[in-house]
Design a protein around this motif. Structure first.
Motif, PDB file in Angstrom:
ATOM      1  N   LYS A  98       0.829  -1.211   0.000  1.00  0.00           N
ATOM      2  CA  LYS A  98       0.000   0.000   0.000  1.00  0.00           C
ATOM      3  C   LYS A  98       0.859   1.255   0.000  1.00  0.00           C
ATOM      4  CE  LYS A  98      -4.041  -2.008   2.186  1.00  0.00           C
ATOM      5  NZ  LYS A  98      -4.940  -1.940   3.341  1.00  0.00           N
ATOM      6  N   GLN A  99       1.931   1.257   0.782  1.00  0.00           N
ATOM      7  CA  GLN A  99       2.941   2.308   0.773  1.00  0.00           C
ATOM      8  C   GLN A  99       4.264   1.595   0.523  1.00  0.00           C
ATOM      9  OE1 GLN A  99       2.589   5.234   4.041  1.00  0.00           O
ATOM     10  NE2 GLN A  99       0.649   4.215   4.517  1.00  0.00           N
ATOM     11  N   HIS A 100       4.662   1.545  -0.734  1.00  0.00           N
ATOM     12  CA  HIS A 100       5.741   0.663  -1.164  1.00  0.00           C
ATOM     13  C   HIS A 100       7.130   1.304  -1.054  1.00  0.00           C
ATOM     14  CE1 HIS A 100       6.796  -3.061  -3.390  1.00  0.00           C
ATOM     15  NE2 HIS A 100       7.850  -2.331  -3.723  1.00  0.00           N
ATOM     16  N   ALA A 101       7.303   2.461  -1.692  1.00  0.00           N
ATOM     17  CA  ALA A 101       8.618   3.103  -1.763  1.00  0.00           C
ATOM     18  C   ALA A 101       8.440   4.600  -1.994  1.00  0.00           C
ATOM     19  CB  ALA A 101       9.453   2.496  -2.883  1.00  0.00           C
ATOM     20  N   VAL A 102       9.522   5.340  -1.809  1.00  0.00           N
ATOM     21  CA  VAL A 102       9.515   6.792  -2.012  1.00  0.00           C
ATOM     22  C   VAL A 102      10.739   7.184  -2.820  1.00  0.00           C
ATOM     23  CG1 VAL A 102       9.717   9.042  -0.856  1.00  0.00           C
ATOM     24  CG2 VAL A 102       8.299   7.265   0.155  1.00  0.00           C
ATOM     25  N   ILE A 103      10.532   8.056  -3.805  1.00  0.00           N
ATOM     26  CA  ILE A 103      11.660   8.746  -4.427  1.00  0.00           C
ATOM     27  C   ILE A 103      11.769  10.069  -3.685  1.00  0.00           C
ATOM     28  CG2 ILE A 103      12.502   9.961  -6.465  1.00  0.00           C
ATOM     29  CD1 ILE A 103      11.452   7.736  -8.178  1.00  0.00           C
ATOM     30  N   GLN A 104      12.924  10.286  -3.067  1.00  0.00           N
ATOM     31  CA  GLN A 104      13.164  11.471  -2.251  1.00  0.00           C
ATOM     32  C   GLN A 104      14.329  12.257  -2.821  1.00  0.00           C
ATOM     33  OE1 GLN A 104      11.745  12.607   1.056  1.00  0.00           O
ATOM     34  NE2 GLN A 104      12.735  14.311   0.004  1.00  0.00           N
ATOM     35  N   PHE A 105      14.128  13.536  -3.075  1.00  0.00           N
ATOM     36  CA  PHE A 105      15.225  14.404  -3.486  1.00  0.00           C
ATOM     37  C   PHE A 105      15.847  14.989  -2.226  1.00  0.00           C
ATOM     38  CE2 PHE A 105      12.622  14.190  -7.255  1.00  0.00           C
ATOM     39  CZ  PHE A 105      13.570  14.015  -8.251  1.00  0.00           C
ATOM     40  N   ARG A 106      17.183  14.837  -2.114  1.00  0.00           N
ATOM     41  CA  ARG A 106      17.910  15.270  -0.915  1.00  0.00           C
ATOM     42  C   ARG A 106      19.098  16.134  -1.313  1.00  0.00           C
ATOM     43  NH1 ARG A 106      19.935  10.097   1.720  1.00  0.00           N
ATOM     44  NH2 ARG A 106      20.403  11.440   3.471  1.00  0.00           N
ATOM     45  N   GLN A 107      19.376  17.126  -0.484  1.00  0.00           N
ATOM     46  CA  GLN A 107      20.554  17.950  -0.697  1.00  0.00           C
ATOM     47  C   GLN A 107      21.764  17.235  -0.106  1.00  0.00           C
ATOM     48  OE1 GLN A 107      20.344  22.215  -0.002  1.00  0.00           O
ATOM     49  NE2 GLN A 107      22.177  22.025   1.251  1.00  0.00           N
ATOM     50  N   VAL A 108      22.776  17.034  -0.924  1.00  0.00           N
ATOM     51  CA  VAL A 108      24.000  16.368  -0.489  1.00  0.00           C
ATOM     52  C   VAL A 108      25.207  17.200  -0.912  1.00  0.00           C
ATOM     53  CG1 VAL A 108      23.051  14.020  -0.524  1.00  0.00           C
ATOM     54  CG2 VAL A 108      24.070  14.946  -2.593  1.00  0.00           C
ATOM     55  N   ALA A 109      26.295  17.060  -0.183  1.00  0.00           N
ATOM     56  CA  ALA A 109      27.534  17.752  -0.524  1.00  0.00           C
ATOM     57  C   ALA A 109      28.347  16.853  -1.445  1.00  0.00           C
ATOM     58  CB  ALA A 109      28.325  18.073   0.735  1.00  0.00           C
TER      59      ALA A 109
END
Length: 174
Positions: A98-109
């Motif tokens: 039902k809630q399988h996965a997330v594409i998350q945009f993250r700030q990285v150095a």
């Protein structure tokens, strides 16, 4: 019990208790549905979550046929799954959670060749402890951990035949 201890106990009961109870966190993780039921979200965005500045897209394929193009640069996270009341991108296959996965945009150095660091926003996928897994380029990724995605990576959820190809408009031209 002495009169002083009972007086102290009654004053203590009247004093506010500012210790965390967890009730606010539980309330913010819950989505109320129209029918009165509710769904608890499995995922909350991290502090380094950022909306991407470049044009990321997911090209959806079923077999050899392209079925859709999803523009995923309008928000910082996209939830995949079967629960249409809470997900951003629905997955129809019964092997998907039902809630399988997330594409998350993250700030990285990131460091360049001269050792200078620069902040950039990159896409990551996180499997939300799904029953049948999340796959990047044919390999199952670990659950509950961010896995960095790259231009032209292929994603699959569960045993669905749908494949999602991640493309960055800026990197496609180079």
């Amino acid at each position: 019990m002495s009169p002083r201890s009972s007086e102290r106990d009654s004053r203590r009961k009247l004093e506010p208790d500012f210790r965390p109870s967890g009730l606010l966190a539980a309330a913010t993780k819950t989505i109320k549905k129209v029918d009165g039921s509710s769904t608890v979200l499995k995922y909350h965005e991290p502090p380094e979550a950022r909306k991407p500045s470049s044009g990321w897209r997911l090209y959806v394929f079923k077999g050899e046929q392209e079925s859709d193009v999803l523009h995923i640069s309008r928000q910082s996270a996209y939830l995949f799954g079967r629960d249409r009341t809470v997900v951003d991108i629905p997955t129809e296959h019964p092997s998907c959670s039902k809630q399988h996965a997330v594409i998350q945009f993250r700030q990285v150095a990131q460091r360049n060749e001269w050792g200078e660091t620069k902040n950039t926003v990159r896409p990551f996928v996180i499997d939300l402890e799904s029953t049948n897994g999340t796959y990047v380029n044919g390999s199952e990724i670990p659950t509950s951990r961010y896995y960095e995605l790259k231009h032209q990576d292929l994603l699959k959820f569960g045993e669905s035949s749908r494949e999602y190809v991640l493309m960055n408009v800026d990197e496609a031209g180079s």
